[in-house]
Enzyme design. Structure first.
Site, short mmCIF file in Angstrom:
data_model
loop_
_atom_site.label_atom_id
_atom_site.label_comp_id
_atom_site.label_asym_id
_atom_site.label_seq_id
_atom_site.Cartn_x
_atom_site.Cartn_y
_atom_site.Cartn_z
N ASN A 48 0.84 -1.20 0.00
CA ASN A 48 0.00 0.00 0.00
C ASN A 48 0.87 1.24 0.00
O ASN A 48 1.95 1.28 0.58
CB ASN A 48 -1.03 0.00 1.15
N GLU A 50 0.37 5.30 0.61
CA GLU A 50 -0.55 6.35 1.07
C GLU A 50 -0.07 7.73 0.61
O GLU A 50 0.98 7.86 -0.04
CB GLU A 50 -0.68 6.27 2.59
N CYS A 59 -4.18 0.62 -2.38
CA CYS A 59 -4.01 -0.63 -1.63
C CYS A 59 -2.92 -1.50 -2.26
O CYS A 59 -2.61 -1.38 -3.45
CB CYS A 59 -5.30 -1.43 -1.64
N GLU A 61 -3.11 -4.63 -3.02
CA GLU A 61 -3.66 -5.51 -4.06
C GLU A 61 -3.68 -4.80 -5.41
O GLU A 61 -3.30 -5.35 -6.44
CB GLU A 61 -5.09 -5.95 -3.71
N CYS A 92 -10.32 -4.87 0.10
CA CYS A 92 -11.43 -3.92 0.18
C CYS A 92 -12.33 -4.06 -1.05
O CYS A 92 -11.97 -4.74 -2.03
CB CYS A 92 -10.90 -2.49 0.32
N CYS A 95 -10.71 -3.09 -4.44
CA CYS A 95 -9.76 -4.09 -4.94
C CYS A 95 -10.48 -5.33 -5.47
O CYS A 95 -10.06 -5.93 -6.46
CB CYS A 95 -8.76 -4.46 -3.86
#
Ligand code: THU
Length: 135
Positions: A48, A50, A59, A61, A92, A95
């Site tokens: 991930n 940010e 993310c 993924e 999530c 994803c």
């Protein structure tokens, strides 16, 4: 070239764990690593990433999927997702939707400290909207 099957979940999990160390998560402090197995047998990793503008976080993924796509791989067999939370970390909703675009039949491996969940995207995203829905 080695046959991509049978899938070795252990090496996929190890790749995800290694990549987790590269996560850039200064805001949530929640570091995630993912490892995606392509049809070719190649593994693509992602973490991930940010941003100070919080909503721009990507993310692990999706980082792995976009990396694989940009290297020309379009079909995927399995993805492993790791964090250091005691419970397995599930992808999530965003994803799940991105995975569905390219790999509706993908296996999803979610190791946790207490238990590991092995499931499928079909189970995580029933009645999915995908490319075929537009036809
Ligand atoms: N995150 C992932 O990378 N993958 C998941 O499956 C769950 C959430 C990230 C996004 C954000 O950087 C942090 O974890 C906290 O939500």
């Amino acid at each position: 070239m080695a046959k991509p099957y049978p899938l070795n979940p252990k090496s996929l999990i190890e790749a995800a764990q290694k990549t987790r160390n590269k996560a850039y998560a200064p805001y949530s402090k929640f570091k995630v690593g993912a490892a995606l197995l392509g049809k070719s047998g190649k593994i693509y990793t992602g973490c991930n990433v940010e941003n100070a503008s919080y909503g721009l976080a990507c993310c692990a993924e999706r980082s792995a999927v976009f990396k694989a796509l940009s290297e020309g791989e379009r079909e995927f067999r399995a993805i492993a997702i790791v964090s250091d939370s005691p419970e397995p970390t599930a992808p999530c909703g965003a994803c799940r939707q991105v995975l569905n675009e390219f790999a509706p039949d993908i296996s999803v491996i979610m190791p946790g400290k207490k238990r590991t969940i092995k499931t499928t995207l079909k189970k995580l995203l029933p009645f999915a909207f995908g490319p075929k829905s537009l036809k």
